[in-house]
Design an enzyme around this catalytic site. Structure first.
Site, PDB file in Angstrom:
ATOM      1  N   ASP A 279       0.860  -1.181   0.000  1.00  0.00           N
ATOM      2  CA  ASP A 279       0.000   0.000   0.000  1.00  0.00           C
ATOM      3  C   ASP A 279       0.898   1.232   0.000  1.00  0.00           C
ATOM      4  O   ASP A 279       1.883   1.280   0.743  1.00  0.00           O
ATOM      5  CB  ASP A 279      -0.890  -0.026   1.249  1.00  0.00           C
ATOM      6  CG  ASP A 279      -2.014   0.997   1.204  1.00  0.00           C
ATOM      7  OD1 ASP A 279      -1.717   2.201   1.084  1.00  0.00           O
ATOM      8  OD2 ASP A 279      -3.189   0.593   1.322  1.00  0.00           O
TER       9      ASP A 279
ATOM     10  N   SER B 280      -3.794  15.481 -12.831  1.00  0.00           N
ATOM     11  CA  SER B 280      -5.159  15.397 -13.351  1.00  0.00           C
ATOM     12  C   SER B 280      -5.569  16.757 -13.888  1.00  0.00           C
ATOM     13  O   SER B 280      -4.982  17.792 -13.535  1.00  0.00           O
ATOM     14  CB  SER B 280      -6.112  14.983 -12.219  1.00  0.00           C
ATOM     15  OG  SER B 280      -7.462  15.126 -12.597  1.00  0.00           O
TER      16      SER B 280
ATOM     17  N   TYR C 290     -11.135  15.350  -3.978  1.00  0.00           N
ATOM     18  CA  TYR C 290     -10.236  14.947  -5.055  1.00  0.00           C
ATOM     19  C   TYR C 290      -9.543  16.158  -5.667  1.00  0.00           C
ATOM     20  O   TYR C 290      -8.325  16.142  -5.904  1.00  0.00           O
ATOM     21  CB  TYR C 290     -11.001  14.184  -6.134  1.00  0.00           C
ATOM     22  CG  TYR C 290     -10.123  13.700  -7.264  1.00  0.00           C
ATOM     23  CD1 TYR C 290      -9.331  12.565  -7.117  1.00  0.00           C
ATOM     24  CD2 TYR C 290     -10.083  14.377  -8.486  1.00  0.00           C
ATOM     25  CE1 TYR C 290      -8.517  12.121  -8.150  1.00  0.00           C
ATOM     26  CE2 TYR C 290      -9.276  13.937  -9.524  1.00  0.00           C
ATOM     27  CZ  TYR C 290      -8.490  12.812  -9.347  1.00  0.00           C
ATOM     28  OH  TYR C 290      -7.681  12.381 -10.366  1.00  0.00           O
TER      29      TYR C 290
ATOM     30  N   LYS D 271      -5.491  16.796  -5.805  1.00  0.00           N
ATOM     31  CA  LYS D 271      -4.718  16.907  -7.041  1.00  0.00           C
ATOM     32  C   LYS D 271      -4.059  18.278  -7.175  1.00  0.00           C
ATOM     33  O   LYS D 271      -2.973  18.395  -7.766  1.00  0.00           O
ATOM     34  CB  LYS D 271      -5.595  16.585  -8.248  1.00  0.00           C
ATOM     35  CG  LYS D 271      -5.863  15.093  -8.402  1.00  0.00           C
ATOM     36  CD  LYS D 271      -4.547  14.309  -8.541  1.00  0.00           C
ATOM     37  CE  LYS D 271      -4.755  12.827  -8.674  1.00  0.00           C
ATOM     38  NZ  LYS D 271      -3.483  12.073  -8.815  1.00  0.00           N
TER      39      LYS D 271
END
Length: 278
Positions: free
Chosen positions: A64, A147, A160, A164
């Site tokens: 992980d 992104s 999110y 980013k």
């Protein structure tokens, strides 16, 4: 394989067993690199290794990205197996499926923030910490998956998008701190048909973007993306990763993000505000 842009390179890719990470893995192998794929799902990693054309040039490590010890083990095994480390591709991440603030309770917000930031941001930082010493030796590079949400709103929800944006700042800071020995760049991807999952804290761990594409049908397109017809397969996004990893092709480039988003930056405005219905 000889003659590829990454011939003789040794690379570590987090989240390399599925989706965009697997597409980058396959492209790097095709360009002549040897690749260690790192991820949580052993079955996915095993499938990626089995599909490789040359078993001697791929290695899998289960772990992980929130586990520094496993990341250090992945770096050590890469060096042991391939003799060095030239490039780290920090790629593992989760998407929040555009879960807006108005759809998040306080407890959900608390737990989802911790999960998304620990994977999307802390995971990149821990991977860089594990790898930088070996990258200094080879004057190597780090390539981060960014992104369209690193620059624009509504590519995700607030969690999110914030994560980013943080990755963009992290990429630039590490480019400064690791210069002149290590180049650090990013690839800011747009929407694609991939196996990106959501956070378990929002019960979205088993939800895949690719399943959402399948429900819409093959002729449907992501809205408001000028080049939507060529921005759905993860393999379409892998070229910039090769460019940024290759010293001979991008040696003077660091602290830069290449936008590979289908033209989102020139899509124009669809709505004046997102909360007209509040």
């Amino acid at each position: 394989m000889s003659g590829g842009w990454l011939d003789g390179y040794a690379v570590l890719i987090t989240g390399g067993g599925a989706g965009l990470g697997r597409a980058v893995t396959e492209r790097f192998l095709a360009e002549g690199a040897s690749v260690t794929v790192f991820g949580r799902d052993k079955d996915q990693l095993d499938e990626t290794v089995a599909a490789a054309p040359d078993p001697s040039r791929i290695h899998a490590v289960t772990g992980d990205v929130r586990d520094s010890e496993r990341l250090h083990a992945a770096v050590a095994e890469t060096v042991e197996r391939f003799g060095k480390l030239d490039t780290l591709v920090a790629n593992a991440g989760v998407w929040d499926y555009q879960r807006r603030l108005t759809r998040l309770g306080a407890e959900q917000l608390d737990t989802a923030f911790d999960e998304i930031f620990s994977i999307n941001v802390k995971g990149y930082l821990l991977a860089a910490e594990a790898a930088w010493r070996e990258l200094v030796k080879t004057r190597g590079s780090i390539v981060m998956t960014l992104s369209n949400a690193s620059f624009y709103v509504n590519g995700g929800g607030p969690l999110y998008t914030a994560s980013k944006h943080a990755c963009l700042g992290l990429m630039r800071e590490l480019a400064y701190e690791l210069a002149p020995k290590v180049r650090v760049n990013g690839v800011a991807c747009g929407g694609m048909n991939t196996d990106l999952r959501g956070p378990e804290s929002l019960a979205l761990g088993d939800r895949s973007i690719s399943a959402s594409f399948a429900k819409k049908g093959p002729d449907s397109a992501p809205p408001l993306i000028p080049l939507h017809d060529s921005s759905t397969d993860p393999r379409d996004f892998t070229g910039p990763y090769v460019l940024l990893a290759a010293r001979d092709q991008s040696g003077p480039i660091t602290g830069h993000a290449i936008s590979v988003d289908g033209g989102i930056g020139v899509r124009g405005f669809a709505h004046a505000a997102g909360g007209d219905d509040l």
